[in-house]
Design a protein around this motif. Structure first.
Motif, PDB file in Angstrom:
ATOM      1  N   PRO A  67      -2.229   0.579  -0.524  1.00  0.00           N
ATOM      2  CA  PRO A  67      -3.583   0.538   0.040  1.00  0.00           C
ATOM      3  C   PRO A  67      -4.658   0.489  -1.049  1.00  0.00           C
ATOM      4  CG  PRO A  67      -2.259   2.253   1.091  1.00  0.00           C
ATOM      5  CD  PRO A  67      -1.456   1.746  -0.063  1.00  0.00           C
ATOM      6  N   GLY A  68      -5.591  -0.420  -0.892  1.00  0.00           N
ATOM      7  CA  GLY A  68      -6.751  -0.485  -1.778  1.00  0.00           C
ATOM      8  C   GLY A  68      -6.528  -1.153  -3.112  1.00  0.00           C
ATOM      9  N   VAL A  69      -5.276  -1.553  -3.432  1.00  0.00           N
ATOM     10  CA  VAL A  69      -5.000  -2.067  -4.775  1.00  0.00           C
ATOM     11  C   VAL A  69      -5.684  -3.408  -5.014  1.00  0.00           C
ATOM     12  CG1 VAL A  69      -3.192  -2.944  -6.306  1.00  0.00           C
ATOM     13  CG2 VAL A  69      -2.851  -0.801  -5.081  1.00  0.00           C
ATOM     14  N   LEU A  70      -5.494  -4.347  -4.132  1.00  0.00           N
ATOM     15  CA  LEU A  70      -6.083  -5.669  -4.360  1.00  0.00           C
ATOM     16  C   LEU A  70      -7.607  -5.617  -4.276  1.00  0.00           C
ATOM     17  CD1 LEU A  70      -3.523  -7.935  -2.470  1.00  0.00           C
ATOM     18  CD2 LEU A  70      -3.820  -7.666  -4.948  1.00  0.00           C
ATOM     19  N   GLU A  71      -8.122  -4.764  -3.404  1.00  0.00           N
ATOM     20  CA  GLU A  71      -9.580  -4.599  -3.315  1.00  0.00           C
ATOM     21  C   GLU A  71     -10.130  -4.068  -4.643  1.00  0.00           C
ATOM     22  OE1 GLU A  71      -7.874  -4.294   0.803  1.00  0.00           O
ATOM     23  OE2 GLU A  71      -7.357  -3.546  -1.200  1.00  0.00           O
ATOM     24  N   LEU A  72      -9.411  -3.133  -5.253  1.00  0.00           N
ATOM     25  CA  LEU A  72      -9.829  -2.592  -6.535  1.00  0.00           C
ATOM     26  C   LEU A  72      -9.742  -3.657  -7.623  1.00  0.00           C
ATOM     27  CD1 LEU A  72     -10.587  -0.181  -8.379  1.00  0.00           C
ATOM     28  CD2 LEU A  72      -8.142   0.349  -8.527  1.00  0.00           C
ATOM     29  N   CYS A  73      -8.648  -4.398  -7.668  1.00  0.00           N
ATOM     30  CA  CYS A  73      -8.469  -5.433  -8.683  1.00  0.00           C
ATOM     31  C   CYS A  73      -9.578  -6.484  -8.605  1.00  0.00           C
ATOM     32  CB  CYS A  73      -7.109  -6.099  -8.530  1.00  0.00           C
ATOM     33  SG  CYS A  73      -5.706  -5.040  -8.975  1.00  0.00           S
ATOM     34  N   ALA A  84     -10.092   1.800 -14.474  1.00  0.00           N
ATOM     35  CA  ALA A  84      -9.453   2.448 -13.322  1.00  0.00           C
ATOM     36  C   ALA A  84      -7.951   2.310 -13.454  1.00  0.00           C
ATOM     37  CB  ALA A  84      -9.927   1.809 -12.019  1.00  0.00           C
ATOM     38  N   PHE A  85      -7.244   3.405 -13.234  1.00  0.00           N
ATOM     39  CA  PHE A  85      -5.781   3.421 -13.287  1.00  0.00           C
ATOM     40  C   PHE A  85      -5.264   3.539 -11.853  1.00  0.00           C
ATOM     41  CE2 PHE A  85      -1.870   5.906 -13.216  1.00  0.00           C
ATOM     42  CZ  PHE A  85      -1.087   5.307 -14.188  1.00  0.00           C
ATOM     43  N   VAL A  86      -4.328   2.651 -11.471  1.00  0.00           N
ATOM     44  CA  VAL A  86      -3.827   2.711 -10.107  1.00  0.00           C
ATOM     45  C   VAL A  86      -2.339   2.404 -10.078  1.00  0.00           C
ATOM     46  CG1 VAL A  86      -4.362   0.286  -9.571  1.00  0.00           C
ATOM     47  CG2 VAL A  86      -4.237   1.964  -7.713  1.00  0.00           C
ATOM     48  N   ASP A  87      -1.620   3.126  -9.232  1.00  0.00           N
ATOM     49  CA  ASP A  87      -0.204   2.866  -8.990  1.00  0.00           C
ATOM     50  C   ASP A  87      -0.103   1.705  -8.004  1.00  0.00           C
ATOM     51  OD1 ASP A  87       2.422   2.921  -7.765  1.00  0.00           O
ATOM     52  OD2 ASP A  87       2.674   4.945  -8.551  1.00  0.00           O
ATOM     53  N   MET A  88       0.504   0.615  -8.423  1.00  0.00           N
ATOM     54  CA  MET A  88       0.513  -0.591  -7.594  1.00  0.00           C
ATOM     55  C   MET A  88       1.137  -0.358  -6.231  1.00  0.00           C
ATOM     56  SD  MET A  88       1.912  -4.421  -8.429  1.00  0.00           S
ATOM     57  CE  MET A  88       3.593  -4.243  -7.832  1.00  0.00           C
ATOM     58  N   PHE A  89       2.207   0.422  -6.165  1.00  0.00           N
ATOM     59  CA  PHE A  89       2.898   0.606  -4.883  1.00  0.00           C
ATOM     60  C   PHE A  89       2.244   1.689  -4.023  1.00  0.00           C
ATOM     61  CE2 PHE A  89       6.182   2.533  -2.155  1.00  0.00           C
ATOM     62  CZ  PHE A  89       6.496   1.421  -1.389  1.00  0.00           C
ATOM     63  N   LEU A  90       1.864   2.799  -4.624  1.00  0.00           N
ATOM     64  CA  LEU A  90       1.299   3.894  -3.822  1.00  0.00           C
ATOM     65  C   LEU A  90      -0.160   3.635  -3.468  1.00  0.00           C
ATOM     66  CD1 LEU A  90       2.853   7.069  -5.490  1.00  0.00           C
ATOM     67  CD2 LEU A  90       3.662   5.762  -3.502  1.00  0.00           C
ATOM     68  N   GLY A  91      -0.879   2.915  -4.322  1.00  0.00           N
ATOM     69  CA  GLY A  91      -2.255   2.561  -4.007  1.00  0.00           C
ATOM     70  C   GLY A  91      -3.202   3.740  -4.057  1.00  0.00           C
ATOM     71  N   THR A  92      -4.354   3.578  -3.413  1.00  0.00           N
ATOM     72  CA  THR A  92      -5.378   4.613  -3.421  1.00  0.00           C
ATOM     73  C   THR A  92      -6.196   4.547  -2.141  1.00  0.00           C
ATOM     74  OG1 THR A  92      -7.299   5.487  -4.594  1.00  0.00           O
ATOM     75  CG2 THR A  92      -6.990   3.101  -4.646  1.00  0.00           C
ATOM     76  N   HIS A  93      -6.678   5.694  -1.726  1.00  0.00           N
ATOM     77  CA  HIS A  93      -7.603   5.758  -0.587  1.00  0.00           C
ATOM     78  C   HIS A  93      -8.995   6.194  -1.044  1.00  0.00           C
ATOM     79  CE1 HIS A  93      -4.476   5.084   2.432  1.00  0.00           C
ATOM     80  NE2 HIS A  93      -3.715   5.892   1.727  1.00  0.00           N
ATOM     81  N   ALA A  94      -9.168   6.393  -2.351  1.00  0.00           N
ATOM     82  CA  ALA A  94     -10.462   6.841  -2.870  1.00  0.00           C
ATOM     83  C   ALA A  94     -11.450   5.686  -2.911  1.00  0.00           C
ATOM     84  CB  ALA A  94     -10.275   7.425  -4.266  1.00  0.00           C
ATOM     85  N   PRO A  95     -12.731   5.961  -2.801  1.00  0.00           N
ATOM     86  CA  PRO A  95     -13.741   4.901  -2.936  1.00  0.00           C
ATOM     87  C   PRO A  95     -13.617   4.215  -4.291  1.00  0.00           C
ATOM     88  CG  PRO A  95     -14.712   6.932  -2.098  1.00  0.00           C
ATOM     89  CD  PRO A  95     -13.332   7.282  -2.524  1.00  0.00           C
ATOM     90  N   THR A 121       1.839   7.049   1.832  1.00  0.00           N
ATOM     91  CA  THR A 121       1.239   7.632   3.029  1.00  0.00           C
ATOM     92  C   THR A 121       1.112   6.652   4.189  1.00  0.00           C
ATOM     93  OG1 THR A 121      -0.957   7.177   2.100  1.00  0.00           O
ATOM     94  CG2 THR A 121      -0.039   9.367   1.728  1.00  0.00           C
ATOM     95  N   ASP A 122       0.917   5.345   3.886  1.00  0.00           N
ATOM     96  CA  ASP A 122       0.716   4.412   4.992  1.00  0.00           C
ATOM     97  C   ASP A 122       2.022   3.823   5.517  1.00  0.00           C
ATOM     98  OD1 ASP A 122       1.405   2.706   2.924  1.00  0.00           O
ATOM     99  OD2 ASP A 122      -0.045   1.157   3.496  1.00  0.00           O
ATOM    100  N   GLY A 123       3.146   4.134   4.843  1.00  0.00           N
ATOM    101  CA  GLY A 123       4.432   3.627   5.303  1.00  0.00           C
ATOM    102  C   GLY A 123       4.587   2.133   5.173  1.00  0.00           C
ATOM    103  N   GLY A 124       3.687   1.475   4.457  1.00  0.00           N
ATOM    104  CA  GLY A 124       3.720   0.020   4.359  1.00  0.00           C
ATOM    105  C   GLY A 124       4.841  -0.491   3.473  1.00  0.00           C
ATOM    106  N   ALA A 125       5.223  -1.746   3.681  1.00  0.00           N
ATOM    107  CA  ALA A 125       6.300  -2.353   2.911  1.00  0.00           C
ATOM    108  C   ALA A 125       5.788  -3.265   1.808  1.00  0.00           C
ATOM    109  CB  ALA A 125       7.212  -3.147   3.837  1.00  0.00           C
ATOM    110  N   SER A 126       4.485  -3.548   1.787  1.00  0.00           N
ATOM    111  CA  SER A 126       3.923  -4.422   0.765  1.00  0.00           C
ATOM    112  C   SER A 126       4.093  -3.810  -0.620  1.00  0.00           C
ATOM    113  CB  SER A 126       2.434  -4.653   1.034  1.00  0.00           C
ATOM    114  OG  SER A 126       1.825  -5.303  -0.068  1.00  0.00           O
ATOM    115  N   GLN A 127       4.324  -4.654  -1.622  1.00  0.00           N
ATOM    116  CA  GLN A 127       4.384  -4.164  -2.999  1.00  0.00           C
ATOM    117  C   GLN A 127       3.012  -3.667  -3.458  1.00  0.00           C
ATOM    118  OE1 GLN A 127       6.969  -3.927  -5.236  1.00  0.00           O
ATOM    119  NE2 GLN A 127       8.502  -4.601  -3.766  1.00  0.00           N
ATOM    120  N   PHE A 128       1.953  -4.149  -2.824  1.00  0.00           N
ATOM    121  CA  PHE A 128       0.604  -3.678  -3.130  1.00  0.00           C
ATOM    122  C   PHE A 128       0.231  -2.572  -2.166  1.00  0.00           C
ATOM    123  CE2 PHE A 128       0.464  -8.114  -4.683  1.00  0.00           C
ATOM    124  CZ  PHE A 128       0.064  -7.886  -5.989  1.00  0.00           C
TER     125      PHE A 128
END
Length: 348
Positions: free
Chosen positions: A87-93, A36-47, A78-85
């Protein structure tokens, strides 16, 4: 093996990271892994289950001539969050057997991501958080390396504001090298040869935080040495067609001649390998790295800096060095993973 390739993030080297990550992901998929390839900052909303075979945007392998606008990147989240991670990044990892860190720059090579993954019990590639943090700081690295008998240009750490620039311009000698203390990919690096150029370099450095290393300029050949699993790879010489090996010359195909192995005497090669390994072990690194040197006409290697997550883009140097000793790109990725899993188990 289930692998997450973590790329992108929020550093000026973001586009380089995306290129590295895309190429790593493709190579590992070709070798039969679920990746799985993911952008750490932008994250993902996909299952999560859909990401391990999601198609890649091959355009990501191309690195533009200039660094990205990070404010635009922030605005696109999209979520406007300030975390370096994102949405969904740590859950995916957490679903992966290992995370391949294809990150470059301050949001991936400075140890913070490594520390977060350590706390979650998620194995990752490369050096641990402490070695990464030290190597990212050019001043601290040189303080550690200089007593080890490794030649390094004299330097000064300057932490300044706009009002300090006239005094620094008057005091500092030219030519010199001005570089931000914790950036990579030659972002913000200048080689001022006049006082006017020095002032411009310091003003640019102010925009990148106002904390720079001002280094003695050493004339010579630019040669870099990769390390894989505790052994030096063949050196590679960089000859830019214009200027020095800056951001554009690093990532635009054909902008520099890259000669591997470097056409140098065997004793020079040996000195480079020994110096690179001294730095690698002295800073406390693991698995792989790439050290940058200037070699003077008498064969003396002058250490500049060491990179804990070397680029894996189509123009990057470490894969070229590995190829010379018969290690193809996909095998290199797998060896990095295998050595990293062993390092994590050993607590390194």
């Amino acid at each position: 093996m289930k692998i997450v390739v973590l790329a992108g993030g929020l550093s000026p080297e973001r586009n380089v990271s995306l290129s590295s990550g895309c190429k790593v992901c493709t190579a590992l998929r070709q070798r039969g892994h679920q990746v799985a390839f993911v952008d750490m900052f932008l994250g993902t909303h996909a299952p999560v289950e859909t990401l391990f075979d999601a198609p890649l945007d091959e355009e990501l392998t191309r690195v533009g001539r200039v660094a990205p606008d990070l404010e635009q990147v922030k605005a696109s989240r999209t979520d406007g969050g300030a975390s370096q991670f994102g949405p969904g990044v740590l859950e995916l990892c957490a679903q992966a057997d290992v995370v391949f860190l294809a990150l470059h720059g301050a949001c991936g090579e400075d140890g913070r991501v490594q520390a977060a993954l350590d706390l979650m019990g998620i194995p990752y590639t490369g050096s641990n958080y402490l070695g990464s943090a030290i190597a990212m700081d050019k001043d601290l690295t040189k303080r550690i390396v200089a007593p080890l008998g490794v030649q390094t240009p004299s330097w000064e750490l300057v932490d300044y504001t706009a009002v300090d620039i006239p005094g620094l311009v008057e005091r500092l000698e030219v030519p010199c090298v001005v570089k931000p203390v914790d950036y990579g990919s030659s972002i913000g690096v200048s080689i001022p040869r006049t006082k006017e150029e020095l002032q411009a370099a310091l003003e640019e450095g102010l925009e990148l935080g106002g904390r720079c290393v001002v280094e003695q300029y050493v004339q010579g050949r630019e040669i870099q040495v990769g390390i894989l699993e505790g052994k030096a790879l063949p050196s590679i010489e960089i000859i830019p067609k214009e200027g020095f090996y800056d951001y554009e010359n690093k990532y635009q195909p054909g902008a520099a001649d890259e000669i591997c192995p470097a056409q140098i005497p065997q004793q020079w090669e040996q000195r480079l390998a020994e110096a690179a390994l001294k730095v690698f072990h002295g800073v406390g690194l693991a698995v792989y790295s790439r050290a940058d040197f200037i070699v003077t006409e008498d064969g003396t290697p002058w250490f500049l800096e060491i990179n804990t997550l070397p680029g894996m883009t189509p123009t990057s140097l470490l894969p070229q060095e590995a190829a010379v000793v018969g290690i193809d790109y996909g095998t290199l990725c797998e060896r990095i993973i295998e050595a990293s899993l062993q390092a994590r188990k050993a607590g390194h």
